[in-house]
Enzyme design. Structure first.
Site: not given
Ligand code: AMP
Length: 404
Positions: A38, A209, A361, A384
């Site tokens: 950054r 999620k 991210g 974000g």
């Molecule tokens: P996000 O911040 O929503 O982009 O989520 C990223 C996180 O999702 C990372 O830390 C991954 O380890 C987790 N992730 C990705 N796939 C899976 C999965 N199949 N089960 C649990 N966590 C996951």
């Protein structure tokens, strides 16, 4: 969406006293900056301003000190890093407002630069302004920041989605407010390229999620030719189709929403791809027992990555793309035994020859780990902020700047 805001290129900086908001929210451990991405990203605008004859005060936050002075959130460790990158002395002031900061800013000569201490050491920087009293406190803090100069430059894309003192409110009290080069570049790729994409336009959305990315999914369905869904969020979709997901991540309250998204994609002619096979584990651990399964995950098992057939299917859709947007990993890539899906998609994006935008991210961490970052067109510095821009929201830190 064209860039309709003034930028540093529209300003004569000779003799100007510049206050610039940068995103130096870097990881620090034992007083050392662990990743300077950054800081590097802000260097072109910092150099531009200094080389054109201005003095420069840099403002940033680091972490969430919640309005208290906490040594572990000090910006001091960034001083040496920036000084090395610029090849010149960088001064430091241990506050961003008040007599000391204002007189240190005034004393700066053309070509000199000073970093001020973490703006979030003051609760007024990011306070909720529900009451009139709080609104006045926040406004007064922004007025104090504005005393540090006569031109404001916002180059902190990573916090542009926040309406804080140093990101937006300051613009009310300083004569000129313009965008920095990084801000302009981020908007160009995440705004313009996504608004007018060369087709086929393929979006790859993953991560934990559905709920975090619902608005993005809905916005993208209007624009893409293919939507690839992987990562933990895929299992809500698979369950919505009637599959067993075992102990995989699943948001049961969003099953109807997932069905609506799939229906919407169908009616718009968008090809929506879900994993056709998966790597299931018997526990959430790199050393877990593993097996490759189809779209049904056995009871007692959890899917932590997409399988080899999915990588192949996703990669052939990616190979046809002219524009690619990627946000979110395909699995738990932090654990080497569940990183294949994310690394496979990374390779497919790198090999595609398409304009590729990595939307902040964890996908940025994954791309950096793959060693393929040089092959991507644009890697966003804002998680974000990039999501909110893709959702079609206004970014307060951008809106507050002077129009062209
Ligand atoms: P996000 O911040 O929503 O982009 O989520 C990223 C996180 O999702 C990372 O830390 C991954 O380890 C987790 N992730 C990705 N796939 C899976 C999965 N199949 N089960 C649990 N966590 C996951």
């Amino acid at each position: 969406m064209n860039f309709k805001k003034k930028t540093v290129r529209d300003i004569d900086f000779k003799g100007a006293k510049v206050v610039m908001r940068v995103d130096f929210n870097v990881p620090v451990k034992e007083g050392k900056v662990k990743d300077d991405t950054r800081i590097r990203a802000a260097v072109p605008t910092i150099k531009y301003v200094l080389d054109n004859g201005a003095s420069l005060v840099l403002l940033s936050h680091l972490g969430r000190p919640d309005g208290e002075i906490k040594a572990e959130f000090s910006l001091k460790p960034t001083v040496g890093v920036l000084s090395n990158l610029l090849g010149r002395e960088v001064k430091f002031c241990d506050d961003c407002v008040g007599e000391k900061a204002v007189s240190a800013a005034k004393a700066l000569k053309a070509g000199e630069v000073m970093i001020c201490e973490n703006t979030r050491f003051h609760k007024e920087e990011d306070m909720k302004t529900k009451t009139d009293e709080d609104k006045e406190k926040a406004a007064n803090f922004a007025k104090e920041l504005a005393k540090l100069g006569n031109v404001f430059v916002n180059d902190a894309f990573g916090t542009a989605h926040r309406s804080h003192g140093s990101t937006a409110k300051i613009c009310k009290y300083i004569p000129i407010s313009v965008a920095g080069l990084l801000m302009e570049k981020e908007i160009k790729y995440l705004g313009d390229a996504v608004a007018n994409p060369a087709k086929p336009f393929v979006a790859i959305i993953g991560g934990a999620k559905v709920s975090d990315k619902l608005a993005v999914l809905k916005a993208l369905i209007e624009k893409v030719d293919s939507l690839i869904i992987g990562g933990g969020m895929a299992y809500t979709f698979l369950k919505a189709q009637g599959h067993n997901v075992g102990n995989s991540l699943c948001e049961n309250e969003l099953l109807d929403t997932a069905r609506e998204i799939m229906k919407e994609a169908d009616s718009k002619g968008v090809s929506l791809l879900l994993p056709v096979d998966n790597i299931a584990a018997d526990k959430f651990d790199n050393g877990a027992r593993r097996q490759t399964v189809g779209q049904d995950i056995p009871d007692g098992w959890m899917a932590l990555d997409i399988g080899p057939k999915s990588i192949q299917e996703f990669s052939s859709a990616i190979a046809k793309a002219k524009t690619i947007l990627w946000n979110g990993p395909m699995g738990c890539f932090e654990m080497p035994n569940f990183a294949n899906g994310t690394m496979g998609v990374c390779k497919a994006v790198a090999d595609s020859g398409a304009l590729s935008i990595i939307g902040g991210g964890d996908s940025v961490a994954a791309v950096n780990r793959s060693g393929l970052s040089a092959k991507m067109t644009h890697i966003s510095t804002g998680g974000g902020a990039s999501l909110e821009l893709l959702e079609g929201k206004q970014l307060p830190g951008l809106t507050a700047l002077n129009d062209l």
